[in-house]
Design a protein around this motif. Sequence first.
Motif, PDB file in Angstrom:
ATOM      1  N   SER A  17     -36.893  21.087  21.101  1.00 49.74           N
ATOM      2  CA  SER A  17     -38.450  21.406  21.044  1.00 49.74           C
ATOM      3  C   SER A  17     -38.321  23.072  21.301  1.00 49.74           C
ATOM      4  O   SER A  17     -37.083  23.390  21.570  1.00 49.74           O
ATOM      5  N   THR A  18     -39.615  23.685  20.830  1.00 53.12           N
ATOM      6  CA  THR A  18     -39.836  24.927  20.898  1.00 53.12           C
ATOM      7  C   THR A  18     -40.491  25.360  21.960  1.00 53.12           C
ATOM      8  O   THR A  18     -41.920  24.828  21.951  1.00 53.12           O
ATOM      9  N   GLU A  19     -39.979  26.013  23.080  1.00 52.10           N
ATOM     10  CA  GLU A  19     -41.017  26.453  24.040  1.00 52.10           C
ATOM     11  C   GLU A  19     -41.738  28.005  23.842  1.00 52.10           C
ATOM     12  O   GLU A  19     -42.988  27.998  24.278  1.00 52.10           O
ATOM     13  N   VAL A  20     -41.118  28.370  22.953  1.00 54.21           N
ATOM     14  CA  VAL A  20     -42.148  29.745  22.594  1.00 54.21           C
ATOM     15  C   VAL A  20     -41.368  30.308  21.200  1.00 54.21           C
ATOM     16  O   VAL A  20     -40.310  30.075  20.753  1.00 54.21           O
ATOM     17  N   ALA A  21     -42.408  31.083  20.410  1.00 53.24           N
ATOM     18  CA  ALA A  21     -42.007  31.579  19.213  1.00 53.24           C
ATOM     19  C   ALA A  21     -42.316  33.055  19.396  1.00 53.24           C
ATOM     20  O   ALA A  21     -43.226  33.241  19.733  1.00 53.24           O
ATOM     21  N   LEU A  22     -41.277  33.834  19.086  1.00 62.51           N
ATOM     22  CA  LEU A  22     -41.294  35.089  19.324  1.00 62.51           C
ATOM     23  C   LEU A  22     -41.068  36.118  17.916  1.00 62.51           C
ATOM     24  O   LEU A  22     -40.307  35.568  17.102  1.00 62.51           O
ATOM     25  N   ALA A  23     -41.752  37.201  17.836  1.00 57.82           N
ATOM     26  CA  ALA A  23     -41.703  37.813  16.460  1.00 57.82           C
ATOM     27  C   ALA A  23     -41.185  39.400  16.743  1.00 57.82           C
ATOM     28  O   ALA A  23     -41.746  39.907  17.764  1.00 57.82           O
ATOM     29  N   LEU A  24     -40.475  39.929  15.979  1.00 59.59           N
ATOM     30  CA  LEU A  24     -40.207  41.361  16.204  1.00 59.59           C
ATOM     31  C   LEU A  24     -40.568  41.915  14.974  1.00 59.59           C
ATOM     32  O   LEU A  24     -40.295  41.634  13.792  1.00 59.59           O
ATOM     33  N   GLN A  25     -41.539  42.987  15.060  1.00 61.22           N
ATOM     34  CA  GLN A  25     -41.678  43.553  13.763  1.00 61.22           C
ATOM     35  C   GLN A  25     -41.100  44.811  13.637  1.00 61.22           C
ATOM     36  O   GLN A  25     -40.736  45.595  14.497  1.00 61.22           O
ATOM     37  N   VAL A  26     -40.399  44.995  12.223  1.00 58.40           N
ATOM     38  CA  VAL A  26     -39.443  46.232  12.085  1.00 58.40           C
ATOM     39  C   VAL A  26     -40.217  47.122  11.173  1.00 58.40           C
ATOM     40  O   VAL A  26     -41.193  46.606  10.409  1.00 58.40           O
ATOM     41  N   GLU A  27     -39.785  48.327  11.388  1.00 58.61           N
ATOM     42  CA  GLU A  27     -40.503  49.385  10.493  1.00 58.61           C
ATOM     43  C   GLU A  27     -39.595  49.434   9.130  1.00 58.61           C
ATOM     44  O   GLU A  27     -38.465  49.243   9.169  1.00 58.61           O
ATOM     45  N   GLY A  28     -40.189  49.804   7.959  1.00 52.90           N
ATOM     46  CA  GLY A  28     -39.718  50.038   6.834  1.00 52.90           C
ATOM     47  C   GLY A  28     -39.839  48.857   5.804  1.00 52.90           C
ATOM     48  O   GLY A  28     -40.958  48.315   5.720  1.00 52.90           O
ATOM     49  N   GLU A  29     -38.839  48.668   5.032  1.00 55.09           N
ATOM     50  CA  GLU A  29     -39.169  47.783   3.752  1.00 55.09           C
ATOM     51  C   GLU A  29     -38.505  46.542   4.315  1.00 55.09           C
ATOM     52  O   GLU A  29     -37.734  46.235   5.307  1.00 55.09           O
ATOM     53  N   GLU A  64     -48.870  38.944   0.606  1.00 48.94           N
ATOM     54  CA  GLU A  64     -49.387  40.339   0.380  1.00 48.94           C
ATOM     55  C   GLU A  64     -49.492  41.024   1.717  1.00 48.94           C
ATOM     56  O   GLU A  64     -49.551  42.310   1.995  1.00 48.94           O
ATOM     57  N   TYR A  65     -49.474  40.442   3.080  1.00 45.42           N
ATOM     58  CA  TYR A  65     -49.518  40.798   4.420  1.00 45.42           C
ATOM     59  C   TYR A  65     -48.430  41.046   5.007  1.00 45.42           C
ATOM     60  O   TYR A  65     -48.348  42.122   5.678  1.00 45.42           O
ATOM     61  N   MET A  66     -47.460  40.379   4.940  1.00 44.39           N
ATOM     62  CA  MET A  66     -46.085  40.475   5.774  1.00 44.39           C
ATOM     63  C   MET A  66     -45.075  39.828   4.806  1.00 44.39           C
ATOM     64  O   MET A  66     -45.433  38.809   4.020  1.00 44.39           O
ATOM     65  N   TYR A  67     -43.622  40.094   5.196  1.00 45.16           N
ATOM     66  CA  TYR A  67     -42.508  39.488   4.829  1.00 45.16           C
ATOM     67  C   TYR A  67     -41.936  39.205   5.991  1.00 45.16           C
ATOM     68  O   TYR A  67     -41.724  40.184   7.011  1.00 45.16           O
ATOM     69  N   SER A  68     -41.374  37.885   6.189  1.00 44.91           N
ATOM     70  CA  SER A  68     -40.677  37.599   7.352  1.00 44.91           C
ATOM     71  C   SER A  68     -39.724  36.322   7.047  1.00 44.91           C
ATOM     72  O   SER A  68     -39.880  35.822   6.224  1.00 44.91           O
ATOM     73  N   ARG A  69     -38.748  36.655   8.185  1.00 44.17           N
ATOM     74  CA  ARG A  69     -37.672  35.516   8.049  1.00 44.17           C
ATOM     75  C   ARG A  69     -37.337  34.991   9.692  1.00 44.17           C
ATOM     76  O   ARG A  69     -37.583  35.978  10.499  1.00 44.17           O
ATOM     77  N   SER A  70     -36.954  34.114   9.774  1.00 39.82           N
ATOM     78  CA  SER A  70     -36.839  33.656  11.238  1.00 39.82           C
ATOM     79  C   SER A  70     -35.422  32.764  11.471  1.00 39.82           C
ATOM     80  O   SER A  70     -34.743  32.373  10.368  1.00 39.82           O
ATOM     81  N   PHE A  71     -35.014  32.984  12.829  1.00 38.55           N
ATOM     82  CA  PHE A  71     -33.700  32.589  13.268  1.00 38.55           C
ATOM     83  C   PHE A  71     -33.862  31.848  14.748  1.00 38.55           C
ATOM     84  O   PHE A  71     -34.777  32.233  15.253  1.00 38.55           O
ATOM     85  N   ARG A  72     -32.809  31.138  15.006  1.00 38.04           N
ATOM     86  CA  ARG A  72     -32.795  30.843  16.279  1.00 38.04           C
ATOM     87  C   ARG A  72     -31.583  31.498  17.112  1.00 38.04           C
ATOM     88  O   ARG A  72     -30.420  31.538  16.460  1.00 38.04           O
ATOM     89  N   ASP A  73     -31.812  32.073  18.197  1.00 41.00           N
ATOM     90  CA  ASP A  73     -30.687  32.712  18.897  1.00 41.00           C
ATOM     91  C   ASP A  73     -29.463  31.770  19.412  1.00 41.00           C
ATOM     92  O   ASP A  73     -29.416  30.655  19.280  1.00 41.00           O
ATOM     93  N   LEU A  74     -28.802  32.173  20.174  1.00 36.71           N
ATOM     94  CA  LEU A  74     -27.383  31.665  20.540  1.00 36.71           C
ATOM     95  C   LEU A  74     -28.113  30.472  21.551  1.00 36.71           C
ATOM     96  O   LEU A  74     -27.230  29.450  21.782  1.00 36.71           O
ATOM     97  N   ASP A  75     -29.129  30.654  22.121  1.00 37.96           N
ATOM     98  CA  ASP A  75     -29.715  29.560  23.002  1.00 37.96           C
ATOM     99  C   ASP A  75     -30.863  28.705  22.488  1.00 37.96           C
ATOM    100  O   ASP A  75     -31.559  28.087  23.031  1.00 37.96           O
ATOM    101  N   GLY A  76     -31.030  29.023  21.104  1.00 42.64           N
ATOM    102  CA  GLY A  76     -31.885  28.139  20.341  1.00 42.64           C
ATOM    103  C   GLY A  76     -33.318  28.723  20.458  1.00 42.64           C
ATOM    104  O   GLY A  76     -34.318  28.162  19.940  1.00 42.64           O
ATOM    105  N   HIS A  77     -33.632  29.936  21.016  1.00 47.95           N
ATOM    106  CA  HIS A  77     -35.133  30.319  20.944  1.00 47.95           C
ATOM    107  C   HIS A  77     -35.421  30.832  19.575  1.00 47.95           C
ATOM    108  O   HIS A  77     -34.571  31.341  18.996  1.00 47.95           O
ATOM    109  N   LEU A  78     -36.656  30.581  19.166  1.00 46.71           N
ATOM    110  CA  LEU A  78     -37.134  30.897  17.783  1.00 46.71           C
ATOM    111  C   LEU A  78     -37.852  32.269  17.645  1.00 46.71           C
ATOM    112  O   LEU A  78     -38.525  32.829  18.582  1.00 46.71           O
TER     113      LEU A  78
END
Length: 127
Positions: free
Chosen positions: A68-80, A106-120
């Motif tokens: 299951s997914t308890e939370v979905a987190l997003a990190l916005q980075v600067e640049g391209e 047209e609004y954003m480019y994103s990719r996703s991963f699960r960290d060492l503990d499975g957090h999204l």
Amino acid sequence: MSLFVNLHVKDLPASLGFFEKLGYSVDEQMTTDDAGCVNLGEGVSLLLVTEPFFTSITRRAIPDTGASTEVALALQVEGERGKVDEMLATALANGATEAGEPEDNEYMYSRSFRDLDGHLWSVLVMG
């Protein structure tokens, strides 16, 4: 205002090292054997908390992040968009797993991963 996001982790030193490899700094003054503080940006910190300490705080069972997914987190980075790909490659090289296909519109480019503990986590660049 400040935001502290608390996440449970199985191996605190490994998780702290993972986020350092992604380019974030650890606040040693706010790090103990039970929890570590990662500075994500101005006013935003990630508290990585050992599972026993986390359950003592929340008084609830830790969810199975493999099922299951308890939370979905997003990190916005600067640049391209290359910055997004670079961060994802670093995450994958250090034990993360890719989560889904890239999102490109047209609004954003994103990719996703699960960290060492499975957090999204999603990494994105706007514009």
